[in-house]
Design a protein around this motif. Sequence first.
Motif, PDB file in Angstrom:
ATOM      1  N   MET A 220       0.854  -1.191   0.000  1.00  0.00           N
ATOM      2  CA  MET A 220       0.000   0.000   0.000  1.00  0.00           C
ATOM      3  C   MET A 220       0.884   1.234   0.000  1.00  0.00           C
ATOM      4  N   LYS A 221       0.475   2.232  -0.759  1.00  0.00           N
ATOM      5  CA  LYS A 221       1.295   3.433  -0.860  1.00  0.00           C
ATOM      6  C   LYS A 221       1.069   4.428   0.271  1.00  0.00           C
ATOM      7  N   TYR A 222       0.040   4.226   1.090  1.00  0.00           N
ATOM      8  CA  TYR A 222      -0.222   5.105   2.225  1.00  0.00           C
ATOM      9  C   TYR A 222       0.078   4.335   3.500  1.00  0.00           C
ATOM     10  N   VAL A 223       0.600   5.049   4.499  1.00  0.00           N
ATOM     11  CA  VAL A 223       0.918   4.412   5.773  1.00  0.00           C
ATOM     12  C   VAL A 223       0.364   5.258   6.912  1.00  0.00           C
ATOM     13  N   TYR A 224       0.301   4.637   8.078  1.00  0.00           N
ATOM     14  CA  TYR A 224      -0.206   5.334   9.260  1.00  0.00           C
ATOM     15  C   TYR A 224       0.941   5.920  10.069  1.00  0.00           C
ATOM     16  N   ASP A 225       0.725   7.114  10.584  1.00  0.00           N
ATOM     17  CA  ASP A 225       1.637   7.786  11.500  1.00  0.00           C
ATOM     18  C   ASP A 225       0.774   8.298  12.646  1.00  0.00           C
ATOM     19  N   ASP A 226       0.900   7.693  13.809  1.00  0.00           N
ATOM     20  CA  ASP A 226       0.063   8.038  14.966  1.00  0.00           C
ATOM     21  C   ASP A 226      -1.416   7.919  14.642  1.00  0.00           C
ATOM     22  N   GLY A 227      -1.786   6.876  13.891  1.00  0.00           N
ATOM     23  CA  GLY A 227      -3.180   6.611  13.584  1.00  0.00           C
ATOM     24  C   GLY A 227      -3.766   7.436  12.447  1.00  0.00           C
ATOM     25  N   VAL A 228      -2.922   8.209  11.773  1.00  0.00           N
ATOM     26  CA  VAL A 228      -3.380   9.076  10.683  1.00  0.00           C
ATOM     27  C   VAL A 228      -2.639   8.696   9.405  1.00  0.00           C
ATOM     28  N   LEU A 229      -3.401   8.505   8.317  1.00  0.00           N
ATOM     29  CA  LEU A 229      -2.792   8.149   7.034  1.00  0.00           C
ATOM     30  C   LEU A 229      -1.980   9.304   6.457  1.00  0.00           C
ATOM     31  N   PHE A 230      -0.888   8.946   5.805  1.00  0.00           N
ATOM     32  CA  PHE A 230      -0.143   9.913   5.009  1.00  0.00           C
ATOM     33  C   PHE A 230       0.543   9.177   3.875  1.00  0.00           C
ATOM     34  N   ASP A 231       1.013   9.940   2.889  1.00  0.00           N
ATOM     35  CA  ASP A 231       1.690   9.397   1.721  1.00  0.00           C
ATOM     36  C   ASP A 231       3.183   9.700   1.868  1.00  0.00           C
ATOM     37  N   PRO A 232       4.001   8.682   2.156  1.00  0.00           N
ATOM     38  CA  PRO A 232       5.431   8.943   2.351  1.00  0.00           C
ATOM     39  C   PRO A 232       6.113   9.549   1.122  1.00  0.00           C
ATOM     40  N   ARG A 233       5.643   9.198  -0.074  1.00  0.00           N
ATOM     41  CA  ARG A 233       6.235   9.768  -1.288  1.00  0.00           C
ATOM     42  C   ARG A 233       5.927  11.253  -1.392  1.00  0.00           C
ATOM     43  N   ALA A 234       4.697  11.628  -1.066  1.00  0.00           N
ATOM     44  CA  ALA A 234       4.342  13.048  -1.090  1.00  0.00           C
ATOM     45  C   ALA A 234       5.139  13.805  -0.032  1.00  0.00           C
ATOM     46  N   ARG A 235       5.278  13.222   1.152  1.00  0.00           N
ATOM     47  CA  ARG A 235       6.042  13.887   2.221  1.00  0.00           C
ATOM     48  C   ARG A 235       7.483  14.098   1.781  1.00  0.00           C
ATOM     49  N   ALA A 236       8.099  13.087   1.204  1.00  0.00           N
ATOM     50  CA  ALA A 236       9.491  13.208   0.764  1.00  0.00           C
ATOM     51  C   ALA A 236       9.620  14.273  -0.323  1.00  0.00           C
ATOM     52  N   ALA A 237       8.692  14.280  -1.262  1.00  0.00           N
ATOM     53  CA  ALA A 237       8.740  15.282  -2.333  1.00  0.00           C
ATOM     54  C   ALA A 237       8.571  16.689  -1.772  1.00  0.00           C
ATOM     55  N   MET A 238       7.675  16.848  -0.805  1.00  0.00           N
ATOM     56  CA  MET A 238       7.441  18.175  -0.222  1.00  0.00           C
ATOM     57  C   MET A 238       8.651  18.628   0.590  1.00  0.00           C
ATOM     58  N   ARG A 239       9.280  17.712   1.312  1.00  0.00           N
ATOM     59  CA  ARG A 239      10.506  18.075   2.056  1.00  0.00           C
ATOM     60  C   ARG A 239      11.591  18.547   1.092  1.00  0.00           C
ATOM     61  N   GLU A 240      11.719  17.843  -0.023  1.00  0.00           N
ATOM     62  CA  GLU A 240      12.716  18.228  -1.024  1.00  0.00           C
ATOM     63  C   GLU A 240      12.374  19.597  -1.603  1.00  0.00           C
ATOM     64  N   PHE A 241      11.131  19.805  -1.946  1.00  0.00           N
ATOM     65  CA  PHE A 241      10.688  21.059  -2.537  1.00  0.00           C
ATOM     66  C   PHE A 241      10.880  22.228  -1.578  1.00  0.00           C
ATOM     67  N   LEU A 242      10.479  22.025  -0.315  1.00  0.00           N
ATOM     68  CA  LEU A 242      10.509  23.114   0.658  1.00  0.00           C
ATOM     69  C   LEU A 242      11.868  23.281   1.328  1.00  0.00           C
ATOM     70  N   GLY A 243      12.656  22.221   1.330  1.00  0.00           N
ATOM     71  CA  GLY A 243      13.911  22.262   2.067  1.00  0.00           C
ATOM     72  C   GLY A 243      13.669  22.351   3.557  1.00  0.00           C
ATOM     73  N   ALA A 244      12.534  21.783   4.002  1.00  0.00           N
ATOM     74  CA  ALA A 244      12.152  21.854   5.413  1.00  0.00           C
ATOM     75  C   ALA A 244      11.297  20.647   5.758  1.00  0.00           C
ATOM     76  N   ASP A 245      11.118  20.444   7.068  1.00  0.00           N
ATOM     77  CA  ASP A 245      10.300  19.316   7.530  1.00  0.00           C
ATOM     78  C   ASP A 245       8.842  19.688   7.754  1.00  0.00           C
ATOM     79  N   ASP A 246       8.509  20.982   7.776  1.00  0.00           N
ATOM     80  CA  ASP A 246       7.130  21.418   8.008  1.00  0.00           C
ATOM     81  C   ASP A 246       6.355  21.338   6.697  1.00  0.00           C
ATOM     82  N   THR A 247       5.834  20.146   6.408  1.00  0.00           N
ATOM     83  CA  THR A 247       5.196  19.894   5.110  1.00  0.00           C
ATOM     84  C   THR A 247       3.693  19.662   5.216  1.00  0.00           C
ATOM     85  N   LEU A 248       3.115  19.809   6.387  1.00  0.00           N
ATOM     86  CA  LEU A 248       1.732  19.391   6.609  1.00  0.00           C
ATOM     87  C   LEU A 248       0.729  20.044   5.661  1.00  0.00           C
TER      88      LEU A 248
END
Length: 185
Positions: A1-29
Amino acid sequence: MKYVYDDGVLFDPRARAAMREFLGADDTLAFEAAAAVRTAHQSVERMRAHGSEGRGLSSGAMDLLLRLSAAGDGGAGIGELAQAAGVSPRNATGLVDTLERDGLARRAPDPDDRRSVRAVITDDGRAWIEAFRQPSRLAMKAIFHGFTDEELATLRHLCLRLAVNQEHLAEHLAEHWPRTGAGAR
């Protein structure tokens, strides 16, 4: 599955990684939320398209047909349809052309403005909607499987809040940075 749980909430690790790269930061919510809204929109549109294309209509034409059904016997103006559907008047005209070609709608003179025409649903258009009603109910039930009424109301509320925020931002931008000249889009 491409989505995973983090503290009971789904997220897309690929989207998170892409946003971190784009923003150059960890605040991607906020960016991840925007990506999730796009993903959800695409999922619903795929479901709508799957159901309507087998019946000969694009999801845009189906949307206009549903709006004409709700408009009553007087139909609706092309501009009204465009605004309600969030498309350009030119796009709405093309969709009405498609509905008219398929016998699902017709153009009629506007009784209040002889320069304008209104699109009116036909009996065949109403029959099309009636045949599509139950499959649509089943599809929405399936795509929202497991959601409570409260979750659905919250989802609706949050999506509409996004739309309201975008409208306010567009008004602000138009007021403070109006588009001018031939290069404006």
